[in-house]
Motif scaffolding. Structure first.
Motif, PDB file in Angstrom:
ATOM      1  N   VAL A 189     -40.551  46.085  -9.197  1.00 16.07           N
ATOM      2  CA  VAL A 189     -38.869  44.756 -10.062  1.00 16.07           C
ATOM      3  C   VAL A 189     -37.880  45.220 -10.100  1.00 16.07           C
ATOM      4  CG1 VAL A 189     -39.805  42.559 -11.414  1.00 16.07           C
ATOM      5  CG2 VAL A 189     -41.494  43.957 -10.572  1.00 16.07           C
ATOM      6  N   ILE A 190     -36.955  43.812  -9.458  1.00 19.22           N
ATOM      7  CA  ILE A 190     -35.724  43.426  -9.858  1.00 19.22           C
ATOM      8  C   ILE A 190     -35.568  42.445 -10.500  1.00 19.22           C
ATOM      9  CG2 ILE A 190     -33.541  42.998  -8.670  1.00 19.22           C
ATOM     10  CD1 ILE A 190     -34.462  44.783  -5.907  1.00 19.22           C
ATOM     11  N   ASP A 191     -34.832  42.093 -11.738  1.00 17.14           N
ATOM     12  CA  ASP A 191     -34.782  41.169 -12.570  1.00 17.14           C
ATOM     13  C   ASP A 191     -33.151  40.575 -12.789  1.00 17.14           C
ATOM     14  OD1 ASP A 191     -33.918  39.268 -14.608  1.00 17.14           O
ATOM     15  OD2 ASP A 191     -33.797  41.072 -16.050  1.00 17.14           O
ATOM     16  N   GLY A 192     -33.508  39.292 -11.779  1.00 16.27           N
ATOM     17  CA  GLY A 192     -31.459  39.619 -11.178  1.00 16.27           C
ATOM     18  C   GLY A 192     -31.452  37.429 -10.640  1.00 16.27           C
ATOM     19  N   TYR A 193     -30.554  37.208  -9.968  1.00 14.10           N
ATOM     20  CA  TYR A 193     -30.668  36.496  -9.408  1.00 14.10           C
ATOM     21  C   TYR A 193     -29.951  36.284  -7.952  1.00 14.10           C
ATOM     22  CZ  TYR A 193     -29.258  36.116 -14.145  1.00 14.10           C
ATOM     23  OH  TYR A 193     -29.244  35.914 -15.070  1.00 14.10           O
ATOM     24  N   LYS A 203     -29.833  37.812  -1.011  1.00 11.54           N
ATOM     25  CA  LYS A 203     -29.256  39.290  -1.439  1.00 11.54           C
ATOM     26  C   LYS A 203     -28.758  38.497  -2.966  1.00 11.54           C
ATOM     27  CE  LYS A 203     -24.217  39.462   0.112  1.00 11.54           C
ATOM     28  NZ  LYS A 203     -23.578  39.077   0.519  1.00 11.54           N
ATOM     29  N   VAL A 204     -28.874  40.327  -3.994  1.00  9.22           N
ATOM     30  CA  VAL A 204     -29.734  39.814  -5.090  1.00  9.22           C
ATOM     31  C   VAL A 204     -28.752  40.393  -5.974  1.00  9.22           C
ATOM     32  CG1 VAL A 204     -31.075  39.763  -7.124  1.00  9.22           C
ATOM     33  CG2 VAL A 204     -32.183  39.818  -4.425  1.00  9.22           C
ATOM     34  N   LEU A 205     -28.820  39.050  -7.392  1.00 11.94           N
ATOM     35  CA  LEU A 205     -27.418  40.103  -8.576  1.00 11.94           C
ATOM     36  C   LEU A 205     -28.313  40.247  -9.414  1.00 11.94           C
ATOM     37  CD1 LEU A 205     -24.722  39.898  -9.352  1.00 11.94           C
ATOM     38  CD2 LEU A 205     -24.589  37.747 -10.360  1.00 11.94           C
ATOM     39  N   LYS A 206     -28.831  41.721 -10.052  1.00 10.69           N
ATOM     40  CA  LYS A 206     -28.800  42.420 -10.844  1.00 10.69           C
ATOM     41  C   LYS A 206     -28.845  41.813 -12.193  1.00 10.69           C
ATOM     42  CE  LYS A 206     -30.339  46.758 -10.668  1.00 10.69           C
ATOM     43  NZ  LYS A 206     -30.828  48.060 -10.141  1.00 10.69           N
ATOM     44  N   VAL A 213     -27.676  44.243  -4.521  1.00 12.63           N
ATOM     45  CA  VAL A 213     -28.389  44.295  -3.902  1.00 12.63           C
ATOM     46  C   VAL A 213     -28.990  43.430  -3.125  1.00 12.63           C
ATOM     47  CG1 VAL A 213     -28.963  45.777  -5.574  1.00 12.63           C
ATOM     48  CG2 VAL A 213     -30.576  44.287  -5.016  1.00 12.63           C
ATOM     49  N   ILE A 214     -29.019  44.450  -1.506  1.00 13.43           N
ATOM     50  CA  ILE A 214     -29.871  43.990  -0.138  1.00 13.43           C
ATOM     51  C   ILE A 214     -31.100  43.554   0.385  1.00 13.43           C
ATOM     52  CG2 ILE A 214     -29.181  42.752   1.892  1.00 13.43           C
ATOM     53  CD1 ILE A 214     -26.400  43.381   1.276  1.00 13.43           C
ATOM     54  N   LEU A 215     -32.135  43.149  -0.058  1.00 13.03           N
ATOM     55  CA  LEU A 215     -33.208  43.360  -0.149  1.00 13.03           C
ATOM     56  C   LEU A 215     -33.863  42.777   1.451  1.00 13.03           C
ATOM     57  CD1 LEU A 215     -34.992  42.752  -3.509  1.00 13.03           C
ATOM     58  CD2 LEU A 215     -34.008  44.504  -2.461  1.00 13.03           C
ATOM     59  N   ASP A 216     -34.379  44.172   2.212  1.00 13.77           N
ATOM     60  CA  ASP A 216     -35.294  43.600   3.119  1.00 13.77           C
ATOM     61  C   ASP A 216     -36.463  42.733   2.630  1.00 13.77           C
ATOM     62  OD1 ASP A 216     -37.128  42.857   5.448  1.00 13.77           O
ATOM     63  OD2 ASP A 216     -36.153  45.155   6.257  1.00 13.77           O
ATOM     64  N   ILE A 217     -36.050  41.001   2.981  1.00 17.86           N
ATOM     65  CA  ILE A 217     -37.292  40.357   3.182  1.00 17.86           C
ATOM     66  C   ILE A 217     -38.582  40.524   3.439  1.00 17.86           C
ATOM     67  CG2 ILE A 217     -37.691  38.833   5.241  1.00 17.86           C
ATOM     68  CD1 ILE A 217     -36.950  37.557   1.743  1.00 17.86           C
TER      69      ILE A 217
END
Length: 230
Positions: A189-193, A203-206, A213-217
């Motif tokens: 789990v990533i906590d971010g925006y 594209k998530v700002l933790k 961090v850039i996540l593959d959907i």
């Protein structure tokens, strides 16, 4: 050689356009560094997600991102708008702009009070105290000229006050203009925006460390929004 009146008017409008663009650019820059904890590398990663056309949703999102700072801003903006409307008298087309601004600020204040009722009680109290102080300073200005001058400046400088409030919020609110989320992935789990959602990626700002961090959907299994705290 005297300049044509139309040329002077055009120059004035051009200068106002440049000023608005400059304020918008400064707002973007302050938000960029504020949400990344003034880290150069993190800010560089975020900059590609921003544009001048993002200013309006960013201003509204910034105001709503921090209920505490929003309450402080509204407790100043609301009495200023109310006292200004009282000075104008009955609503008319000449005062339609201020009336619309007053209704907007009042709606924001009402929504904040309704959402966090019992926790932001100080907002209407502060607004009432400031409003009464401004009104009395304007009414009995001959007894306290310094207070009257300040009250006249305060009520007559709504554009400057709104601009300064927006820039202060931009520089101090570290919460981005989007909701905080728990992004569930196959790796945890990533906590971010989520700042950007291009096709196939997030594209998530933790929240922790303020890194991008850039996540593959395909690796994202769910998203859960977190309500902001006052």
């Amino acid at each position: 050689m005297a300049r044509h009146p139309r040329e002077s008017s055009n120059d004035h409008l051009f200068a106002k356009g440049l000023s608005a663009t400059g304020v918008a650019g400064l707002f973007l820059l302050l938000r960029l560094f504020a949400i990344t904890d003034y880290d150069w590398n993190a800010a560089f990663s975020v900059v590609s997600t921003l544009g001048i056309d993002d200013v309006v949703p960013m201003v509204i999102g910034t105001l709503m991102a921090s209920p505490l700072l929003a309450g402080i801003a509204l407790s100043v903006l609301l009495p200023e708008a109310v006292v200004r409307q009282i000075r104008y008298g009955a609503p008319s087309w000449a005062t339609a702009g201020n009336l619309a601004w007053l209704v907007t600020v009042a709606l924001f204040t009402a929504a904040l009070l309704w959402t966090y009722r019992g926790q932001v009680w100080w907002v209407p109290v502060s607004a009432c105290v400031l409003g009464v102080a401004l009104y009395l300073s304007l009414r009995v200005g001959h007894k306290d000229r310094r207070g009257a001058r300040f009250a006249h400046w305060f009520v007559g400088s709504s554009a400057l006050i709104v601009t300064m409030a927006a820039l202060i919020l931009a520089a101090t609110v570290q919460v981005p203009w989007v909701s905080r989320e728990y992004v569930h992935t196959t790796n945890g789990v990533i906590d971010g925006y989520v700042l950007e959602n291009p096709p196939g990626f997030l594209k998530v700002l933790k929240e922790d460390g303020r890194e991008i961090v850039i996540l593959d959907i395909a690796d994202v299994t769910g998203r859960q929004e977190i309500d902001p705290e006052p």
